[in-house]
Scaffold this active site. Structure first.
Site, short mmCIF file in Angstrom:
data_model
loop_
_atom_site.label_atom_id
_atom_site.label_comp_id
_atom_site.label_asym_id
_atom_site.label_seq_id
_atom_site.Cartn_x
_atom_site.Cartn_y
_atom_site.Cartn_z
N ALA A 116 62.13 57.33 8.29
CA ALA A 116 61.98 58.36 9.42
C ALA A 116 60.79 58.71 9.93
CB ALA A 116 62.71 59.73 8.94
N ASN A 136 62.43 61.95 1.43
CA ASN A 136 62.21 60.36 1.06
C ASN A 136 60.80 59.95 1.80
OD1 ASN A 136 64.61 59.33 -0.30
ND2 ASN A 136 65.58 60.50 1.08
N HIS A 162 58.21 65.28 11.42
CA HIS A 162 57.32 64.71 10.40
C HIS A 162 55.74 64.36 11.09
CE1 HIS A 162 60.66 64.22 7.61
NE2 HIS A 162 61.13 63.40 8.44
#
Ligand SMILES: NC(=O)c1ccc[n+]([C@@H]2O[C@H](COP(=O)([O-])OP(=O)(O)OC[C@H]3O[C@@H](n4cnc5c(N)ncnc54)[C@H](O)[C@@H]3O)[C@@H](O)[C@H]2O)c1
Length: 278
Positions: free
Chosen positions: A133, A198, A228
């Site tokens: 991601a 993750n 993020h």
């Protein structure tokens, strides 16, 4: 191309959100080199429901051993959870099969990463860890020896955060938001938030390792999706990457971006043709 003519036989381990999306891609005309030939999920109704949507009519297996013994399967895509990495990954690679890992946090437990690397070198298997991601993995990997600092800040809606030390973090009207709920190493982050972070594992494995990579998790009801932010600095310069990811409608903990990245990895898993990027 007929499904039977496709060279790479794939087993899907975990038929939830990511496993189903990847199987659907492989089953489509867009993927010419592979076909889904086996499915395994602890919840067999999920394997059956996925099989019923696929043209290739894969076998629904009752155990991972059936996949290990199937000489036709050359690639296993793990999309189950960190426990599946603990339980099955070494046997998959020992059986000479290639492995794509989605539950990357599982690679940080104990010595499993080093052991898998060594088994894969012996068996000739490849282990694929898609960038997931986040962006910037190629740059972090390229200058890992020059980096001193890597910090990941992840912002998510509190209702999508599962802290295994306390359970689901629900939005609490008595608290102020945004609220920092964790700051620590990537290693500790994946232990406490195994289904959320993750990307911390992926960034740390690409860069300066799970003890030197720092992670901040912020619960913020105002963010739409999974945000993020990566900051990395060292003698090669300073890098900043920000992702604002759309969550998958069926599993808001999973970003749609992670599925796209895995599809891109899948396209190049045969190792032929032109490969762009590090
Ligand atoms: N690498 C990344 O960037 C990234 C991004 C999002 C999610 N993930 C991870 O990928 C994995 C799959 O995510 P998802 O959104 O598809 O989850 P999901 O919950 O939708 O699906 C997981 C499936 O695996 C099955 N399962 C669980 N443990 C199993 C086991 N030991 N053996 C066989 N089947 C098992 C479950 O029954 C379920 O059907 C999770 O670990 C998730 O944290 C990684």
């Amino acid at each position: 191309m007929n499904h039977m003519d496709r060279q790479i036989r794939v087993a899907i381990l975990g038929c939830g959100t990511i496993g189903s999306e990847l199987a659907t891609f492989i089953d489509s005309d867009e993927c010419q080199q592979a076909q889904v030939s086996a499915l395994y999920d602890l919840d067999q109704s999920r394997s059956i429901s996925l099989r019923n949507k696929l043209l290739s009519n894969p076998r629904v297996t009752e155990s991972i051993e059936e996949i290990l013994l199937d000489a036709d399967v050359s690639l296993v895509i793990e999309a189950a959870g960190p426990d599946a990495i603990q339980s099955y990954s070494k046997d998959i690679v020992l059986a000479g099969k290639h492995l794509m890992v989605m539950s990357v946090g599982g690679l940080l437990h104990g010595d499993i990463y080093a052991e898998l690397d060594s088994i894969a070198s012996e068996s000739g298997s490849q282990i694929f860890v898609p960038s997931g991601a986040v962006g910037g993995i190629d740059a972090i990997k390229a200058c890992r020896d020059q980096l001193d600092v890597v910090i990941l800040t992840t912002k998510k809606h509190p209702d999508t955060i599962l802290d295994i030390s306390v359970g689901n973090i629900k939005k609490d009207s008595d608290r102020k938001y945004p609220r920092e709920i964790f700051y620590g190493t990537a290693l500790d982050a994946v232990k406490r938030f195994p289904f959320n972070i993750n990307v911390a594992a992926t960034i740390s494995l690409a860069g300066i390792g799970p003890i030197r990579t720092m992670v901040k998790i912020v619960a913020d009801p105002q963010v739409s999706g999974n945000v993020h932010e990566i900051y990395a600095s060292g003698s090669s310069g300073i890098m900043r990457f920000t992702m604002e990811n759309i969550p998958h409608p069926e599993n808001p903990r999973t970003s749609y971006m992670a599925i796209l990245a895995a599809i891109e990895t899948m396209k190049h898993s045969s190792g032929r043709g032109i490969r762009i990027g590090t």
